[in-house]
Design a protein around this motif. Structure first.
Motif, PDB file in Angstrom:
ATOM      1  N   ARG A 110       0.518  -1.115   0.039  1.00 43.00           N
ATOM      2  CA  ARG A 110      -0.324   0.006  -0.368  1.00 43.00           C
ATOM      3  C   ARG A 110       0.464   1.646   0.174  1.00 43.00           C
ATOM      4  O   ARG A 110       0.823   2.637  -0.384  1.00 43.00           O
ATOM      5  CB  ARG A 110      -0.971   0.370   0.925  1.00 43.00           C
ATOM      6  N   SER A 111       2.266   1.226   0.841  1.00 44.14           N
ATOM      7  CA  SER A 111       2.309   2.357   0.346  1.00 44.14           C
ATOM      8  C   SER A 111       3.430   2.393  -0.588  1.00 44.14           C
ATOM      9  O   SER A 111       3.627   4.027  -0.459  1.00 44.14           O
ATOM     10  CB  SER A 111       4.315   2.303   1.922  1.00 44.14           C
ATOM     11  N   GLU A 112       2.995   1.537  -1.354  1.00 45.96           N
ATOM     12  CA  GLU A 112       4.133   1.974  -2.491  1.00 45.96           C
ATOM     13  C   GLU A 112       2.961   2.607  -3.781  1.00 45.96           C
ATOM     14  O   GLU A 112       3.773   2.459  -4.525  1.00 45.96           O
ATOM     15  CB  GLU A 112       4.452   0.960  -3.052  1.00 45.96           C
ATOM     16  N   VAL A 113       1.967   2.774  -3.004  1.00 45.32           N
ATOM     17  CA  VAL A 113       0.476   3.134  -4.426  1.00 45.32           C
ATOM     18  C   VAL A 113       0.369   4.638  -4.225  1.00 45.32           C
ATOM     19  O   VAL A 113       0.236   5.380  -2.844  1.00 45.32           O
ATOM     20  CB  VAL A 113      -0.798   2.475  -3.580  1.00 45.32           C
ATOM     21  N   ILE A 114      -0.359   5.725  -5.276  1.00 43.54           N
ATOM     22  CA  ILE A 114      -0.487   6.115  -5.616  1.00 43.54           C
ATOM     23  C   ILE A 114      -1.307   7.191  -5.916  1.00 43.54           C
ATOM     24  O   ILE A 114      -1.742   5.933  -6.806  1.00 43.54           O
ATOM     25  CB  ILE A 114       0.902   7.828  -6.105  1.00 43.54           C
ATOM     26  N   ALA A 115      -3.059   7.538  -4.832  1.00 39.82           N
ATOM     27  CA  ALA A 115      -3.988   7.566  -5.640  1.00 39.82           C
ATOM     28  C   ALA A 115      -4.304   8.244  -5.704  1.00 39.82           C
ATOM     29  O   ALA A 115      -3.690   9.473  -5.517  1.00 39.82           O
ATOM     30  CB  ALA A 115      -4.830   6.625  -5.214  1.00 39.82           C
ATOM     31  N   MET A 116      -5.022   8.651  -7.011  1.00 41.30           N
ATOM     32  CA  MET A 116      -5.538  10.785  -7.285  1.00 41.30           C
ATOM     33  C   MET A 116      -6.700  10.581  -7.954  1.00 41.30           C
ATOM     34  O   MET A 116      -7.245   9.795  -8.527  1.00 41.30           O
ATOM     35  CB  MET A 116      -4.747  11.349  -8.776  1.00 41.30           C
ATOM     36  N   GLY A 117      -7.934  11.433  -7.249  1.00 46.54           N
ATOM     37  CA  GLY A 117      -8.966  11.572  -8.063  1.00 46.54           C
ATOM     38  C   GLY A 117      -9.606  12.830  -7.222  1.00 46.54           C
ATOM     39  O   GLY A 117      -8.853  13.465  -6.024  1.00 46.54           O
ATOM     40  N   ASP A 118     -10.857  13.330  -7.256  1.00 47.65           N
ATOM     41  CA  ASP A 118     -11.794  14.083  -7.301  1.00 47.65           C
ATOM     42  C   ASP A 118     -12.941  14.391  -6.738  1.00 47.65           C
ATOM     43  O   ASP A 118     -13.621  15.132  -6.353  1.00 47.65           O
ATOM     44  CB  ASP A 118     -12.148  14.611  -8.151  1.00 47.65           C
ATOM     45  N   GLY A 119     -13.553  12.676  -6.732  1.00 46.57           N
ATOM     46  CA  GLY A 119     -14.512  12.766  -5.959  1.00 46.57           C
ATOM     47  C   GLY A 119     -15.285  11.475  -5.095  1.00 46.57           C
ATOM     48  O   GLY A 119     -14.477  11.246  -4.712  1.00 46.57           O
ATOM     49  N   TYR A 120     -16.862  11.201  -4.422  1.00 43.38           N
ATOM     50  CA  TYR A 120     -16.550  10.951  -3.833  1.00 43.38           C
ATOM     51  C   TYR A 120     -16.381   9.079  -3.387  1.00 43.38           C
ATOM     52  O   TYR A 120     -15.845   8.747  -2.617  1.00 43.38           O
ATOM     53  CB  TYR A 120     -18.405  10.702  -3.193  1.00 43.38           C
ATOM     54  N   ASN A 121     -16.956   8.796  -5.314  1.00 43.48           N
ATOM     55  CA  ASN A 121     -15.957   7.335  -5.349  1.00 43.48           C
ATOM     56  C   ASN A 121     -14.320   6.607  -5.301  1.00 43.48           C
ATOM     57  O   ASN A 121     -13.989   6.230  -5.262  1.00 43.48           O
ATOM     58  CB  ASN A 121     -17.362   6.812  -6.494  1.00 43.48           C
ATOM     59  N   ASP A 122     -13.735   8.285  -5.620  1.00 41.80           N
ATOM     60  CA  ASP A 122     -12.489   7.867  -4.763  1.00 41.80           C
ATOM     61  C   ASP A 122     -12.339   8.174  -3.488  1.00 41.80           C
ATOM     62  O   ASP A 122     -11.227   7.773  -3.068  1.00 41.80           O
ATOM     63  CB  ASP A 122     -12.267   9.601  -5.611  1.00 41.80           C
ATOM     64  N   VAL A 123     -12.682   7.776  -3.120  1.00 44.25           N
ATOM     65  CA  VAL A 123     -11.951   8.464  -1.533  1.00 44.25           C
ATOM     66  C   VAL A 123     -11.421   7.418  -0.547  1.00 44.25           C
ATOM     67  O   VAL A 123     -10.595   6.964   0.072  1.00 44.25           O
ATOM     68  CB  VAL A 123     -13.765   8.579  -0.393  1.00 44.25           C
ATOM     69  N   ALA A 124     -12.299   5.571  -0.839  1.00 43.77           N
ATOM     70  CA  ALA A 124     -11.684   4.365  -0.664  1.00 43.77           C
ATOM     71  C   ALA A 124     -10.524   4.558  -0.986  1.00 43.77           C
ATOM     72  O   ALA A 124      -9.757   4.044  -0.243  1.00 43.77           O
ATOM     73  CB  ALA A 124     -12.472   3.214  -1.092  1.00 43.77           C
ATOM     74  N   MET A 125     -10.019   4.609  -2.461  1.00 41.03           N
ATOM     75  CA  MET A 125      -8.928   4.408  -2.829  1.00 41.03           C
ATOM     76  C   MET A 125      -7.807   5.469  -2.010  1.00 41.03           C
ATOM     77  O   MET A 125      -7.026   5.652  -2.527  1.00 41.03           O
ATOM     78  CB  MET A 125      -8.856   4.499  -4.161  1.00 41.03           C
ATOM     79  N   LEU A 126      -8.175   6.217  -2.026  1.00 41.48           N
ATOM     80  CA  LEU A 126      -7.468   8.036  -2.110  1.00 41.48           C
ATOM     81  C   LEU A 126      -7.066   7.557  -0.462  1.00 41.48           C
ATOM     82  O   LEU A 126      -6.154   7.373   0.757  1.00 41.48           O
ATOM     83  CB  LEU A 126      -8.185   9.520  -1.902  1.00 41.48           C
ATOM     84  N   GLU A 127      -7.871   6.806   0.516  1.00 39.52           N
ATOM     85  CA  GLU A 127      -7.789   6.355   2.214  1.00 39.52           C
ATOM     86  C   GLU A 127      -6.963   4.842   1.984  1.00 39.52           C
ATOM     87  O   GLU A 127      -5.924   4.777   3.099  1.00 39.52           O
ATOM     88  CB  GLU A 127      -8.929   6.020   3.053  1.00 39.52           C
ATOM     89  N   PHE A 128      -7.109   4.069   1.044  1.00 37.73           N
ATOM     90  CA  PHE A 128      -5.945   3.137   1.361  1.00 37.73           C
ATOM     91  C   PHE A 128      -4.391   3.502   0.027  1.00 37.73           C
ATOM     92  O   PHE A 128      -4.226   2.941   1.261  1.00 37.73           O
ATOM     93  CB  PHE A 128      -6.715   2.194   0.136  1.00 37.73           C
ATOM     94  N   ALA A 129      -4.421   4.253  -0.020  1.00 44.59           N
ATOM     95  CA  ALA A 129      -2.808   4.204  -0.739  1.00 44.59           C
ATOM     96  C   ALA A 129      -2.508   5.482  -0.002  1.00 44.59           C
ATOM     97  O   ALA A 129      -2.546   5.508   0.825  1.00 44.59           O
ATOM     98  CB  ALA A 129      -3.156   5.303  -2.050  1.00 44.59           C
ATOM     99  N   GLY A 130      -0.758   4.424   0.011  1.00 47.64           N
ATOM    100  CA  GLY A 130       0.026   5.354   0.170  1.00 47.64           C
ATOM    101  C   GLY A 130       0.179   6.683   0.489  1.00 47.64           C
ATOM    102  O   GLY A 130       0.245   7.317   1.855  1.00 47.64           O
ATOM    103  N   LEU A 131      -0.146   7.333  -0.939  1.00 48.07           N
ATOM    104  CA  LEU A 131      -0.342   8.403  -1.057  1.00 48.07           C
ATOM    105  C   LEU A 131      -1.692   9.042  -1.802  1.00 48.07           C
ATOM    106  O   LEU A 131      -1.726   8.630  -3.275  1.00 48.07           O
ATOM    107  CB  LEU A 131       0.680   8.763  -1.880  1.00 48.07           C
ATOM    108  N   GLY A 132      -2.246   9.369  -0.354  1.00 44.84           N
ATOM    109  CA  GLY A 132      -3.782  10.005  -1.815  1.00 44.84           C
ATOM    110  C   GLY A 132      -3.653  11.141  -1.571  1.00 44.84           C
ATOM    111  O   GLY A 132      -3.581  11.896  -0.694  1.00 44.84           O
ATOM    112  N   GLN A 173      -9.588  17.966   2.496  1.00 50.53           N
ATOM    113  CA  GLN A 173      -9.491  17.496   3.339  1.00 50.53           C
ATOM    114  C   GLN A 173      -8.888  16.280   3.822  1.00 50.53           C
ATOM    115  O   GLN A 173      -8.360  15.992   4.752  1.00 50.53           O
ATOM    116  CB  GLN A 173     -10.530  17.558   4.804  1.00 50.53           C
ATOM    117  N   LEU A 174      -9.259  15.160   3.507  1.00 51.49           N
ATOM    118  CA  LEU A 174      -9.277  13.605   4.209  1.00 51.49           C
ATOM    119  C   LEU A 174      -7.732  13.423   3.321  1.00 51.49           C
ATOM    120  O   LEU A 174      -7.280  12.032   3.274  1.00 51.49           O
ATOM    121  CB  LEU A 174     -10.115  12.525   3.405  1.00 51.49           C
TER     122      LEU A 174
END
Length: 274
Positions: free
Chosen positions: A210-232, A244-245
């Motif tokens: 997980r620490s080796e993953v960057i996830a990028m998004g703008d929407g509410y359906n992106d929250v889970a992956m932003l929280e999961f990734a090492g860098l959201g 904020q999250l």
């Protein structure tokens, strides 16, 4: 290199407002893939609607991935093998259609390369425009949907959909995953399926942390992956709740926010270690 994978939402994140990929974003992602970074295009869109972008970024050559339907499918674009797949039964799709009628909103799903609905309106046409898929208006949704589907959408004007979302999230808790991908799109997938849980399946198969993953998004359906990734990473154009999250906030989708993250966290790191 600290990061081995970058996961990108499409609309309002990687793509500009007109749905195109900027030359700077493309150049940065091609350089990252050349350096061995896996690129994952992660969208609520059907797989069909992501093919052109996969080709533009040459995902086949690099063995990168598409995460479509909000995580209900992950496909290795080189082998075309599914790394993960989830569906809803026809009976569940029918039940959701009946709920949409009760709530006074429209429902749609995907059969083959078509969008199937019993009620065409401005929002089903928006989905057609986004995906490039044909809308097929049917007289009987139940008769038209006789095979498992990946997801069902309810579509309506945003204020109405807020109330529907609140009601059906409570009603379907523990049965289905209910999330908003756009203010006028409410999506239903198998329980526990979202961009974050699907991403977890993928990195386990690839031996990436997980620490080796960057996830990028703008929407509410992106929250889970932003929280999961090492860098959201939240886009500068994201709603304040998403910003904020996030661990980091980049520029907007119109100002090459994706490229700026790739350059800062992937390519600069590569230069420093060579």
């Amino acid at each position: 290199m600290k990061y081995k994978m970058i996961v990108l939402d499409l609309d309002d994140t990687l793509l500009r407002d007109d749905g195109t990929l900027s030359s700077r974003n493309k150049q940065a992602l091609m350089a990252a893939q050349e350096a061995g970074v896996k690129v994952v295009l992660a969208s609520g869109r059907p797989t069909y609607a992501m093919k052109a972008l996969a080709e533009e970024l040459d995902l086949e050559r690099f063995g990168s991935y598409i995460l479509s339907f909000n995580g209900a499918k992950i496909i290795n674009w080189r082998s075309q093998e599914e790394a993960f797949s989830s569906t809803l039964t026809p009976q569940m799709a029918h039940a959701l259609y009946e709920m949409s009628i009760e709530e006074g909103v429209s429902a749609l799903t995907y059969v083959g390369d078509d969008i199937v609905t019993a009620s065409v309106n401005e929002y089903t046409l928006i989905e057609s425009q986004i995906t490039g898929m044909k809308v097929v208006e049917v007289s009987s949704f139940v008769e038209a949907v006789q095979v498992p589907v990946v997801k069902v959408l309810m579509v309506a004007e945003p204020d109405k959909l807020v109330l529907v979302e609140e009601k059906l999230k409570a009603k379907l808790a523990g049965q289905l995953n209910v999330m908003r991908s756009k203010p006028f799109f409410l999506e239903f997938t198998e329980d526990g399926v979202n961009k974050g849980t699907s991403l977890n399946h993928l990195i386990q198969q690839l031996g990436i942390e997980r620490s080796e993953v960057i996830a990028m998004g703008d929407g509410y359906n992106d929250v889970a992956m932003l929280e999961f990734a090492g860098l959201g990473v939240a886009m500068g154009n994201a709603p304040e709740e998403i910003i904020q999250l996030a661990d980091y906030v980049t520029d907007t989708n119109m100002n090459d926010g994706v490229a700026k993250v790739v350059e800062e966290f992937l390519l600069k790191d590569l230069v420093q270690t060579t």
